[in-house]
Design a protein around this motif. Structure first.
Motif, PDB file in Angstrom:
ATOM      1  N   THR A 182      37.093  31.352  38.932  1.00 52.16           N
ATOM      2  CA  THR A 182      36.134  31.176  37.871  1.00 52.16           C
ATOM      3  C   THR A 182      36.251  29.494  37.804  1.00 52.16           C
ATOM      4  N   GLY A 231      45.304  44.720  34.754  1.00 54.14           N
ATOM      5  CA  GLY A 231      45.798  43.384  34.191  1.00 54.14           C
ATOM      6  C   GLY A 231      46.919  42.790  35.055  1.00 54.14           C
ATOM      7  N   GLN A 232      47.021  42.871  36.394  1.00 48.51           N
ATOM      8  CA  GLN A 232      48.049  42.360  37.190  1.00 48.51           C
ATOM      9  C   GLN A 232      47.997  40.793  36.921  1.00 48.51           C
ATOM     10  N   ARG A 233      49.271  40.239  37.271  1.00 46.33           N
ATOM     11  CA  ARG A 233      49.386  38.896  36.863  1.00 46.33           C
ATOM     12  C   ARG A 233      48.417  38.082  38.180  1.00 46.33           C
ATOM     13  N   ASP A 234      48.713  38.540  39.327  1.00 46.41           N
ATOM     14  CA  ASP A 234      47.997  38.173  40.446  1.00 46.41           C
ATOM     15  C   ASP A 234      46.732  37.824  40.435  1.00 46.41           C
ATOM     16  N   ARG A 250      44.933  38.149  37.606  1.00 45.84           N
ATOM     17  CA  ARG A 250      44.619  37.306  36.662  1.00 45.84           C
ATOM     18  C   ARG A 250      44.368  35.907  37.285  1.00 45.84           C
ATOM     19  N   LEU A 273      41.154  35.598  39.404  1.00 45.64           N
ATOM     20  CA  LEU A 273      40.022  35.628  38.678  1.00 45.64           C
ATOM     21  C   LEU A 273      39.815  34.067  38.021  1.00 45.64           C
ATOM     22  N   THR A 274      40.829  33.802  37.268  1.00 44.88           N
ATOM     23  CA  THR A 274      40.943  32.373  36.667  1.00 44.88           C
ATOM     24  C   THR A 274      40.712  31.465  37.726  1.00 44.88           C
ATOM     25  N   ALA A 282      40.564  41.157  33.684  1.00 47.05           N
ATOM     26  CA  ALA A 282      41.465  41.631  34.769  1.00 47.05           C
ATOM     27  C   ALA A 282      42.146  42.760  34.435  1.00 47.05           C
ATOM     28  N   ARG A 283      42.273  43.230  33.033  1.00 48.95           N
ATOM     29  CA  ARG A 283      42.716  44.551  33.009  1.00 48.95           C
ATOM     30  C   ARG A 283      41.564  45.461  33.495  1.00 48.95           C
ATOM     31  N   TRP A 336      39.408  36.273  30.205  1.00 48.87           N
ATOM     32  CA  TRP A 336      39.596  36.704  31.573  1.00 48.87           C
ATOM     33  C   TRP A 336      40.738  37.692  31.657  1.00 48.87           C
ATOM     34  N   ILE A 337      41.675  37.566  30.697  1.00 54.68           N
ATOM     35  CA  ILE A 337      42.664  38.776  30.541  1.00 54.68           C
ATOM     36  C   ILE A 337      42.090  40.091  30.404  1.00 54.68           C
TER      37      ILE A 337
END
Length: 409
Positions: free
Chosen positions: A24, A12-15, A17, A20-21, A6-7, A2-3
């Motif tokens: 999921t 690829g912002q932290r929030d 990611r 998304l996680t 997210a990018r 998922w990294i």
């Protein structure tokens, strides 16, 4: 995995990611439950009406509390709403653990109701948070497509896994996994850094917020048209969903639990549609995208309901899944772009209420249609109604819609 996703979705912002996680994990549990609940009810009762009742109980909360949930999402910290909603859904799923006998079936129904009520708060909150963490430019299209890709991946693996787990360990194990998934999602939502609300309510009553949301949708011809077509499609789609287990068990002669393979086929198509939706939504007018998608979904459903074997029926659901993903991305993105973030929770709640109304209508009509016409005819009628939704787009969204790249809709 998922990294990188997210990018691709927005830098690829932290929030992003975390969103998304968490989404999921939550979807994995929910799609396992999609197989377990109708199978368990149909196994105990042998009734399409009882199976349809599970859909009704999931649809009632969006109608009863959905608009209020949207207003709440525009008033208080949305991170708090995401966490509380996941915990509430976990509590509802926990009730299902006790529904181990026919006499305790009401606990399963109650759990479904509580889980759905909690989701009413989660959906407008995450819809409003996404433009904050991904921006409102091209990154938002990519983020919506990424979430659709997540949904497709889960649809692909979740239902078949649910079928295997259901056969090997029974419904209790599947319910326990769903419970754990909500707890993990709550923990990830709690770690978000950016999840602001709209302007402070300044003493304004909740009823005033609700009226403001209604006026917003009513003033926008595009939003009204999208809302109307979503209602037409949702009714036909819910009727077919209510009849999936009878389709597999009665018309195709397979075990009822094999419905998971149909949903898995839907996931294959959904995954493919999510992968290409970003380019389609960015290139073509929303009205064109929706009309073509509804037509293609209906064609896939016709293949499914008239299939001679489970394999052909699964191919039909895959054909419906690809345009289904694109339709959802187009609707979600246009709603986010057309609506100020301060009232986005209320606008999204209006669409959730329309989805729920379609779910209620379809769930009621499905068993009645089977009683009047028989299962094969009813299945074809609802598939054709899905095709007719493309015509509803022309009626309810008649104005030309400019391309997204030029700032139109």
């Amino acid at each position: 995995m998922w990294i990188p996703l997210a990018r691709w979705a927005g830098g690829g912002q932290r929030d992003l990611r975390l969103l998304l996680t968490g989404r999921t994990v939550s979807l994995v549990g929910s799609w396992l439950l999609v197989v377990a609940v109708p199978y368990q009810v149909f196994r105990i009762t042998g009734s399409t009406l009882a199976t349809s009742l599970t859909l009704l109980l999931q649809a009632a909360p969006p109608l009863l509390v959905g608009p209020v949930a949207g207003a709440v999402a525009d008033r208080i910290d949305r991170r708090t709403i995401l966490v509380a909603a996941d915990l509430g859904a976990a509590a509802g799923v926990a009730l299902m653990l006790f529904a181990t006998t026919p006499q305790r079936l009401p606990l399963l129904y109650l759990g479904l109701f509580v889980e759905s009520a909690a989701t009413c708060f989660f959906t407008p909150a995450i819809t409003a948070v996404l433009p904050i963490v991904a921006g409102t430019g091209p990154g938002l299209v990519r983020a919506n497509a990424a979430l659709a890709f997540v949904g497709g991946a889960v649809r692909l693996g979740g239902p078949p896994a649910g079928t295997v787990l259901l056969s090997a360990f029974g419904p209790t194990a599947v319910v326990a996994i769903d419970l754990a998934s909500y707890l993990v999602s709550a923990a990830l939502s709690a770690a978000l850094r950016r999840a602001p609300t709209g302007p402070p309510a300044s003493g304004r009553r909740l009823s005033g917020d609700l009226r403001e949301g209604v006026r917003l949708v009513a003033r926008s011809r595009l939003l009204r048209g999208m809302l109307g077509t979503a209602l037409v499609f949702g009714t036909a789609n819910a009727a077919l969903t209510a009849l999936l287990v009878p389709l597999v068990a009665v018309r195709l002669g397979n075990p009822g639990s094999d419905v998971g393979y149909l949903l898995g086929g839907l996931g294959v198509g959904y995954l493919a549609g999510a992968a290409i939706s970003r380019r389609i939504v960015a290139r073509y007018p929303t009205r064109t995208v929706l009309a073509v998608c509804y037509l293609a979904i209906g064609a896939g459903y016709l293949v499914m309901v008239d299939a001679p074997t489970l394999l052909v029926a699964t191919i039909g659901t895959a054909l419906a899944g690809a345009p289904g993903a694109t339709m959802l991305v187009a609707t979600q993105h246009r709603l986010q772009v057309e609506t100020p973030n301060a009232v986005l929770g209320r606008a999204r709640a209006a669409f959730s209420a329309a989805d729920a109304l379609g779910l209620v209508a379809g769930s009621l009509v499905a068993p009645a249609a089977v009683a009047l016409t028989g299962l094969p005819v009813a299945l074809n009628l609802f598939a054709l109604a899905t095709v007719a939704t493309a015509a509803a787009v022309r009626i309810l969204m008649p104005e030309p819609v400019r391309r997204l790249r030029r700032g139109g809709s």
